[in-house]
Motif scaffolding. Structure first.
Motif, PDB file in Angstrom:
ATOM      1  N   ALA A 238       1.549   0.730  -4.491  1.00  0.00           N
ATOM      2  CA  ALA A 238       0.195   0.990  -4.971  1.00  0.00           C
ATOM      3  C   ALA A 238       0.089   2.278  -5.776  1.00  0.00           C
ATOM      4  N   ALA A 239       1.004   3.230  -5.564  1.00  0.00           N
ATOM      5  CA  ALA A 239       0.886   4.489  -6.292  1.00  0.00           C
ATOM      6  C   ALA A 239       0.957   4.257  -7.789  1.00  0.00           C
ATOM      7  N   CYS A 240       1.738   3.293  -8.236  1.00  0.00           N
ATOM      8  CA  CYS A 240       1.806   2.982  -9.664  1.00  0.00           C
ATOM      9  C   CYS A 240       0.964   1.753 -10.008  1.00  0.00           C
TER      10      CYS A 240
ATOM     11  N   VAL B 269       3.669   7.367   6.999  1.00  0.00           N
ATOM     12  CA  VAL B 269       4.730   6.449   6.561  1.00  0.00           C
ATOM     13  C   VAL B 269       6.053   7.195   6.552  1.00  0.00           C
TER      14      VAL B 269
ATOM     15  N   ARG C 229      -4.943   9.297  -5.083  1.00  0.00           N
ATOM     16  CA  ARG C 229      -6.088   9.175  -5.982  1.00  0.00           C
ATOM     17  C   ARG C 229      -7.256   8.468  -5.313  1.00  0.00           C
TER      18      ARG C 229
ATOM     19  N   ARG D  71       3.867   9.350   1.713  1.00  0.00           N
ATOM     20  CA  ARG D  71       2.894   8.923   0.699  1.00  0.00           C
ATOM     21  C   ARG D  71       2.898   9.954  -0.429  1.00  0.00           C
ATOM     22  N   TYR D  72       2.640   9.484  -1.644  1.00  0.00           N
ATOM     23  CA  TYR D  72       2.626  10.455  -2.738  1.00  0.00           C
ATOM     24  C   TYR D  72       1.516  10.187  -3.738  1.00  0.00           C
ATOM     25  N   ASP D  73       0.619   9.321  -3.385  1.00  0.00           N
ATOM     26  CA  ASP D  73      -0.476   9.052  -4.315  1.00  0.00           C
ATOM     27  C   ASP D  73      -1.774   9.063  -3.523  1.00  0.00           C
TER      28      ASP D  73
ATOM     29  N   ALA E 126       0.830  -1.210   0.000  1.00  0.00           N
ATOM     30  CA  ALA E 126       0.000   0.000   0.000  1.00  0.00           C
ATOM     31  C   ALA E 126       0.862   1.257   0.000  1.00  0.00           C
ATOM     32  N   ASP E 127       1.985   1.235   0.727  1.00  0.00           N
ATOM     33  CA  ASP E 127       2.805   2.435   0.871  1.00  0.00           C
ATOM     34  C   ASP E 127       3.881   2.567  -0.202  1.00  0.00           C
ATOM     35  N   THR E 128       4.220   1.468  -0.856  1.00  0.00           N
ATOM     36  CA  THR E 128       5.393   1.484  -1.720  1.00  0.00           C
ATOM     37  C   THR E 128       5.058   1.209  -3.185  1.00  0.00           C
TER      38      THR E 128
ATOM     39  N   VAL F 240      -1.417   0.376  -8.363  1.00  0.00           N
ATOM     40  CA  VAL F 240      -2.784   0.554  -7.884  1.00  0.00           C
ATOM     41  C   VAL F 240      -3.133  -0.509  -6.821  1.00  0.00           C
TER      42      VAL F 240
ATOM     43  N   TRP G 129       4.735  -2.634   8.460  1.00  0.00           N
ATOM     44  CA  TRP G 129       5.608  -3.321   7.514  1.00  0.00           C
ATOM     45  C   TRP G 129       6.297  -4.502   8.188  1.00  0.00           C
TER      46      TRP G 129
END
Lengths: 411, 249
Positions: free
Chosen positions: A311-313, B236, B221, B217-219, A307-309, A315, B244
């Motif tokens: 998911a940004a790309c 985080v 959406r 965090r950077y997303d 989720a933290d590493t 999803v 983790w």
């Protein structure tokens, strides 16, 4: 300045003159056919010269038995194959032997090239001869004892090698047979995608079921839906081979080179033939393991890391972004029994291939610094067992070993 | 660095003028990427003090705890690791202003826009400032150390520093005065409380939890798709969060 310009002009003129003199006009058609065959055979991937353009060889191929230096196959008389006759060349391609009768090593895939016809081999040689000779002396004795004894290959061949041209199966379509020829002959897909036995021969009973090499894992490409290409449509396979990218995945590692130098330059018909052959030749894979439970502590930790590493790309639901970031849900690559591929990409990062139709080559950053062995193992376990995936869990020990592998390999 | 000569300037100009193709360059192919490429932060070194002495550290502990007292919002500055953060920063490139131009002139009455003016680097400011503060307390409070004063007494000293009504021994501008030292201490304490935990402060991300900062965090959406909902994701750090490692947040 003027002197340099004059010198450059002279050099250009001289090299052009050299080129014209070599390409004999009456065998243009044969040389052009040979050029396409060198694309099919992906000669460039191994024989690429220090100049990055010619087939002057010189780089070291990594094998489990040591490093093999790749020879110069430009028509240079002293350092290349300029003195080879057509018989010599055919003997190398068909029997894995050099003009002096000594054995070539099967890192050169004569075990596949033996399926090629004499006419095709002659065409390849005609093309190689039409190229400029590049002087590049390659030390061909880089293997350690005892593998430096070429005569050992006689025994190896007896165990692992059956010479013989490809014979089409009259029961099958022309496209299927063309695909079979491409995959099993010049394309030599099995060199990576078939697992090796202890002495480096094909494990024939597991043909195209995936193999480890050079710190990567070439996945199963049988028609198995779980691990192979059985879930891929013909169009998806063609798009993957032509562009290196589909909504599902992106070619990287050694396959990126194959796409760049070989499959992206193949004709539409040949790509279709490959897809038809792979989809129709049958499925083979070990049975699916049960998915690791979502309640397993490794899955919980892996989900947090994901989720933290990731998911940004990729999803949160593993859908990825079509054309940019590979889909991880229902992705054959991440659930191979051998987790080498996913660990390599997580630890080292990866860049996919740039092709004329998909020039972006999205890259993934290295995450080895951010994740410890347990965290990398857990996130891999999570990806391999979520969204319809099921694969054996990954251990921290596997991650630790992979760290050693990627530390040694700049690319 | 040698002074720029007329000849250098002319040749540099000529170089730019004649290599104009280098100014407008079109890139084709892939973006730069290197395997294993990463620029990880230097993680805080564990254990002990790397610059501060034990006495100095005790004094800084007391100061950061007056700046950020333990209450229902957060633990104290000391418990959040602010002193560890300050010690590691002083032991690192910040401690010597490694990247700053440190030649004069230094103004005793700079304009606000003129920035840092002390010829002392942070290591010297802390060492000399804390020594002067210790001497002040010893003289004013019957031989007591700062950390032995009551909370109110400590606040009184800090207030006097903030108003520049306290003399730090022989120190004066532009070297250091009470106000400059107070500002430095407060600034570094806030940095320690809110910087990523990898640098030693903001322990367990207490500063971020207090203000609701999401961390690295950077997303967003998935959050943006749900307007009006409470944001409840845990923060985080650069090197992760407790979950983790399979631990509760």
């Amino acid at each position: 300045m003027r002197r340099a310009a004059l010198l450059a002009a002279t050099l250009v003129a001289a090299s052009m003159a050299g080129g014209t003199a070599r390409a004999e006009p009456d065998n243009y058609t044969e040389a052009a056919r040979g050029r396409y065959l060198t694309v099919l055979g992906d000669c460039m991937a191994c024989h690429i010269g220090p100049d990055g353009q010619s087939l002057a060889g010189g780089h070291l191929l990594e094998t489990p038995f040591g490093k093999i230096s790749v020879p110069n196959i430009t028509p240079d008389n002293d350092t290349g194959i300029g003195r080879w006759t057509a018989d010599d060349f055919h003997n190398a391609m068909h029997n894995g032997k050099r003009p002096d009768g000594t054995h070539l090593y099967p890192a050169f895939p004569y075990t596949s090239f033996t399926r090629m016809s004499r006419a095709d081999n002659d065409a390849v040689l005609a093309y190689l001869r039409s190229r400029p000779a590049v002087e590049n002396r390659v030390d061909r004795d880089t293997l350690p004892f005892p593998f430096n004894i070429r005569l050992l290959m006689a025994g190896w061949n007896w165990l692992n090698f059956t010479p013989g041209e490809f014979r089409p199966d009259p029961q099958r379509s022309a496209e299927f047979n063309r695909g079979a020829y491409l995959v099993e002959g010049p394309g030599h897909c099995g060199l990576c995608h078939t697992p090796r036995n202890l002495i480096g021969g094909d494990r024939d009973s597991e043909h195209l079921q995936g193999g480890a090499l050079q710190g990567w894992f070439a996945p199963n490409i049988t028609a198995d839906a779980r691990l192979g290409i059985g879930d891929w449509s013909q169009e998806e396979i063609v798009a993957y081979l032509r562009t290196g990218h589909t909504d599902r995945t992106a070619a990287s590692g050694p396959m990126a080179e194959v796409v760049a130098y070989s499959t992206s330059q193949m004709t539409e018909e040949d790509l279709k033939a490959i897809a038809i052959y792979l989809r129709e030749r049958g499925a083979a894979a070990p049975p699916a393991p049960p998915a690791v439970s979502a309640e397993d502590p490794r899955m919980r930790a892996g989900e947090a890391v994901y989720a933290d590493t990731c998911a940004a790309c990729h999803v949160g639901n593993g859908s990825g972004v079509a054309g940019m970031f590979p889909r991880l849900a229902n992705n054959q690559l991440v659930r191979q029994d051998d987790p080498t591929g996913i660990l390599r990409v997580v630890l080292q990062g990866s860049r996919s291939v740039a092709t004329p139709e998909a020039p972006t080559a999205p890259a993934m950053p290295s995450l080895g610094w951010r994740l410890n062995d347990q965290q990398a193992a857990d996130v891999a376990t999570y990806i391999r067992n979520s969204w319809g995936n099921a694969a054996p869990p990954v251990t921290p020990d596997q991650v630790r070993k992979m760290r050693e592998v990627v530390a040694d390999r700049p690319g | 660095m040698p002074a720029l000569t007329r000849r250098h300037l002319l040749s540099a100009t000529a170089l730019v003028a004649f290599s104009s193709s280098a100014l407008g360059r079109s890139l084709t192919g892939s973006l730069p990427w290197q395997p294993n490429e990463a620029y990880p932060p230097q993680l805080v070194r564990p254990g002990g003090w790397y610059f501060l002495t034990a006495d100095e550290a005790a004094m800084v502990d007391a100061i950061v705890t007056r700046f950020i007292p333990a209450d229902d919002l957060s633990p104290s500055g000391k418990d959040a690791g602010c002193t560890v953060f300050i010690d590691r920063q002083l032991a690192g490139p910040y401690g010597t202003y490694e990247w700053l131009y440190m030649k004069g002139p230094f103004s005793a009455n700079p304009l606000p826009t003129q920035g840092i003016q002390s010829p002392l680097v942070p290591q010297q400011q802390y060492r000399q400032g804390l020594a002067a503060l210790a001497a002040h307390c010893r003289d004013q409070f019957g031989g007591k150390r700062f950390e032995q004063l009551t909370g109110d007494e400590q606040d009184g000293v800090l207030r006097a520093m903030e108003k520049n009504e306290l003399q730090l021994g022989q120190l004066k501008r532009p070297l250091l005065d009470a106000k400059m030292f107070f500002d430095l201490l407060l600034q570094n304490t806030m940095e320690g409380f809110f910087a990523d935990p990898v640098y030693g402060g903001n322990r367990d991300m207490v500063g971020w939890k207090m203000v609701g900062f999401p961390g690295t965090r950077y997303d967003f959406r998935d959050v943006l798709a749900n307007p009006g909902q409470v944001y409840n994701k845990p923060p985080v750090s650069i090197i992760g969060r407790p979950a983790w490692n399979g631990r509760p947040a």
